[in-house]
Design an enzyme around this catalytic site. Structure first.
Site, PDB file in Angstrom:
ATOM      1  N   CYS A  24     -10.017 -24.280  16.116  1.00  0.00           N
ATOM      2  CA  CYS A  24      -8.615 -24.086  15.718  1.00  0.00           C
ATOM      3  C   CYS A  24      -7.658 -24.659  16.768  1.00  0.00           C
ATOM      4  O   CYS A  24      -8.049 -24.963  17.894  1.00  0.00           O
ATOM      5  CB  CYS A  24      -8.322 -22.605  15.449  1.00  0.00           C
ATOM      6  SG  CYS A  24      -7.845 -21.645  16.905  1.00  0.00           S
ATOM      7  N   ASP A  71      -3.200   7.580  -3.773  1.00  0.00           N
ATOM      8  CA  ASP A  71      -4.546   8.083  -4.065  1.00  0.00           C
ATOM      9  C   ASP A  71      -5.040   8.965  -2.928  1.00  0.00           C
ATOM     10  O   ASP A  71      -4.399   9.036  -1.870  1.00  0.00           O
ATOM     11  CB  ASP A  71      -5.512   6.916  -4.284  1.00  0.00           C
ATOM     12  CG  ASP A  71      -5.616   6.011  -3.071  1.00  0.00           C
ATOM     13  OD1 ASP A  71      -4.629   5.918  -2.299  1.00  0.00           O
ATOM     14  OD2 ASP A  71      -6.673   5.407  -2.862  1.00  0.00           O
ATOM     15  N   ALA A 124     -11.299   3.739   0.910  1.00  0.00           N
ATOM     16  CA  ALA A 124     -11.958   4.620   1.885  1.00  0.00           C
ATOM     17  C   ALA A 124     -13.301   4.086   2.381  1.00  0.00           C
ATOM     18  O   ALA A 124     -14.245   4.846   2.597  1.00  0.00           O
ATOM     19  CB  ALA A 124     -12.118   6.022   1.308  1.00  0.00           C
ATOM     20  N   CYS A 128      -7.473 -22.822  20.229  1.00  0.00           N
ATOM     21  CA  CYS A 128      -8.647 -22.985  21.110  1.00  0.00           C
ATOM     22  C   CYS A 128      -8.794 -24.403  21.639  1.00  0.00           C
ATOM     23  O   CYS A 128      -9.318 -24.603  22.730  1.00  0.00           O
ATOM     24  CB  CYS A 128      -9.908 -22.555  20.364  1.00  0.00           C
ATOM     25  SG  CYS A 128      -9.856 -20.811  19.931  1.00  0.00           S
ATOM     26  N   CYS A 133     -14.446 -22.633  19.166  1.00  0.00           N
ATOM     27  CA  CYS A 133     -13.714 -22.641  17.901  1.00  0.00           C
ATOM     28  C   CYS A 133     -12.926 -23.934  17.817  1.00  0.00           C
ATOM     29  O   CYS A 133     -12.496 -24.472  18.836  1.00  0.00           O
ATOM     30  CB  CYS A 133     -12.783 -21.431  17.876  1.00  0.00           C
ATOM     31  SG  CYS A 133     -11.583 -21.463  16.545  1.00  0.00           S
ATOM     32  N   ASP A 145       0.868  -1.170   0.000  1.00  0.00           N
ATOM     33  CA  ASP A 145       0.000   0.000   0.000  1.00  0.00           C
ATOM     34  C   ASP A 145       0.910   1.226   0.000  1.00  0.00           C
ATOM     35  O   ASP A 145       1.978   1.211   0.612  1.00  0.00           O
ATOM     36  CB  ASP A 145      -0.883  -0.051   1.257  1.00  0.00           C
ATOM     37  CG  ASP A 145      -1.934   1.038   1.238  1.00  0.00           C
ATOM     38  OD1 ASP A 145      -2.022   1.764   0.226  1.00  0.00           O
ATOM     39  OD2 ASP A 145      -2.655   1.164   2.235  1.00  0.00           O
TER      40      ASP A 145
HETATM   41 ZN   LIG Z   1      -9.721 -20.637  17.704  1.00  0.00          ZN
END
Ligand SMILES: [Zn+2]
Length: 484
Positions: free
Chosen positions: A278, A125, A193, A281, A276, A90
């Protein structure tokens, strides 16, 4: 450098695509995690191992740090970050507008981004905030387009230009900006934006602005929604036709002890459970996570995995043709997201041409389902039926004497000939017991058929409880009421 964007599967205006950057490929929709070289809470090489094919970093941060500037100029971004995937930079126009103490121009940043080996570069920009009046939005858009023009002549063969679509809150300016970006042949188009809209839960305005930009952009443009990366809104954004997202949320939220879910954000301090699957977790309790000296990093890893899993779920939904169902599910997690979803549904006639023709299923999930693209398309196609004589639309499919033709009825779509009983959407539509909104929507299909066949006499056969809706939606039609 070989560069291109190819759409492989579609659903609503969303797509699964392949962004080719030289010898590298990024599967889209894709989340580009934001990397700050000063605060690498999760390292780029870890991201790569997690399947992250592209990331974004801020050229301005490299530019203003003597250490990182020299290192990047000498060794290149990929070596400095130890990341073999695609790197987008960016320009830092946002940072410059907020705390720009080191001046950098458009030409300077574009050359610098290329010198450090960025593969997708962004000009300087002007991100017009939603609060800007029309005069300001117009003049800033003109400046941005001028800088894109300059960029087109400065970007060499080793990088590709991402040309931002600005225009503030004004839909006609966003559309014009989209058209101008595509007219210049730019394939990657970030919609800029929009962060203030998302921060203030202005999802209805977000949908209006993004769809306006999409109307102007070529369908072949790879659309980046700048600053979007919360898992709760990704399905909505993909449905509008956004392909790339970038997120610093995983790290920023972790710093504040916030736990991302697809339904919203929670504070780790308030959680009694970690809902969760993952790896973080499943190997912690909320208590052990709170006490961990590695808390911020673990929370960031969770936030990232939740977001990447949502991207995978969205891709699968596009393959299956079930993106409307996923958007419906996600957008019920917050009333302001629901507003965005309803705005998207209001735009179904615009989205319909992008949508695919057959899907695995159509699950009816309440009133909103009546406005989906499949219903719009079906009722538009009804006008193609050529009918003669006396035609009966029978709600239960049973014929009656005295008619040349009998059509069955499937809400929320409308009448159908027996030959379409097995085809999409009639055959794959799963409904609960009929309710008023779906029958009303189906009657609008009857009305469309009546309008396109002015020489034909129509009648509807239905139970008494539906007869009032039929005569309201199709005034003047003969109604035969089932008495049994
Ligand atoms: Zn998780």
């Amino acid at each position: 450098m070989a560069f291109g964007f190819e759409v492989l599967h579609k659903d609503i205006a969303g797509r699964i695509g392949r962004l080719r950057v030289g010898s590298k490929t990024v599967r889209t929709p894709a989340l580009l995690p934001v990397i700050n070289p000063h605060l690498q809470i999760v390292t780029p090489s870890e991201l790569y191992r997690m399947g992250v094919e592209a990331l974004i970093t801020n050229a301005y941060i490299f530019y203003r740090s003597e250490h990182y500037r020299d290192l990047a100029l000498e060794r290149g971004l990929h070596a400095v970050l130890d990341y073999p995937g695609v790197i987008m930079t960016d320009s830092g126009s946002f940072q410059l507008s907020v705390y720009g103490d080191v001046e950098v121009g458009n030409r300077e940043t574009l050359l610098f981004q290329q010198q450090i080996g960025s593969e997708i570069v962004v000009p300087l920009d002007l991100p017009t905030p939603p609060s800007a009046d029309r005069g300001r939005a117009e003049s800033e858009l003109a400046v941005t387009l001028g800088r894109i023009d300059e960029a087109c002549s400065l970007v060499g063969e080793h990088s590709v230009l991402a040309a931002p679509v600005q225009g503030g809150i004004f839909e006609d300016l966003r559309e014009e900006a989209g058209r101008e970006v595509s007219r210049r042949g730019c394939i990657v188009a970030p919609i800029g934006a929009v962060v203030p809209l998302m921060e203030n839960y202005r999802y209805r305005d977000l949908v209006r602005v993004v769809l306006a930009a999409k109307r102007g952009l070529s369908p072949g443009a790879c659309v980046h929604l700048f600053g979007a990366g919360h898992p709760a809104m990704l399905a909505l954004a993909v449905a509008m036709g956004c392909d790339l997202f970038d997120s610093a949320a995983y790290a920023l939220y972790a710093k504040e002890g916030r736990y991302l879910t697809v339904h919203g954000t929670q504070f780790l301090s308030e959680l009694q459970e970690l809902p969760c699957s993952c790896s973080v977790c499943r190997s912690h309790t909320p208590e052990s996570l709170r006490r961990s000296s590695d808390r911020e990093r673990l929370l960031a890893l969770h936030n990232l995995q939740v977001t990447l899993a949502e991207i995978a779920r969205i891709r699968q939904a596009i393959q299956d043709g079930t993106l409307w169902e996923l958007v419906d599910e996600r957008c019920r997690s917050h009333p302001r997201l629901l507003e965005g979803y309803r705005e998207l549904l209001r735009s179904a006639p615009m989205l319909e041409p992008f949508d695919r023709s057959t899907k695995r299923r159509f699950f009816y999930r309440g009133d909103e389902s009546c406005l989906r693209t499949e219903v719009v398309r079906y009722q538009r196609d009804l006008a193609r039926f050529d009918l003669v004589g006396r035609v009966l639309v029978s709600f239960d499919g049973r014929p009656a004497p005295g008619f040349d033709r009998c059509l069955a009825f499937r809400p929320p779509f409308g009448p159908y000939p027996p030959g379409l009983a097995e085809t999409f959407p009639i055959g794959q539509c799963e409904l609960p017991s009929w309710d008023e909104p779906m029958v009303r929507a189906g009657c609008r299909g009857i009305a469309a058929l009546v309008r396109s066949n002015p020489g034909v006499t129509f009648a509807v056969r239905c139970e008494d409880r539906w007869s009032g809706i039929v005569t309201e939606e199709v005034p003047g039609i003969e109604v035969l009421v089932d008495v049994d």
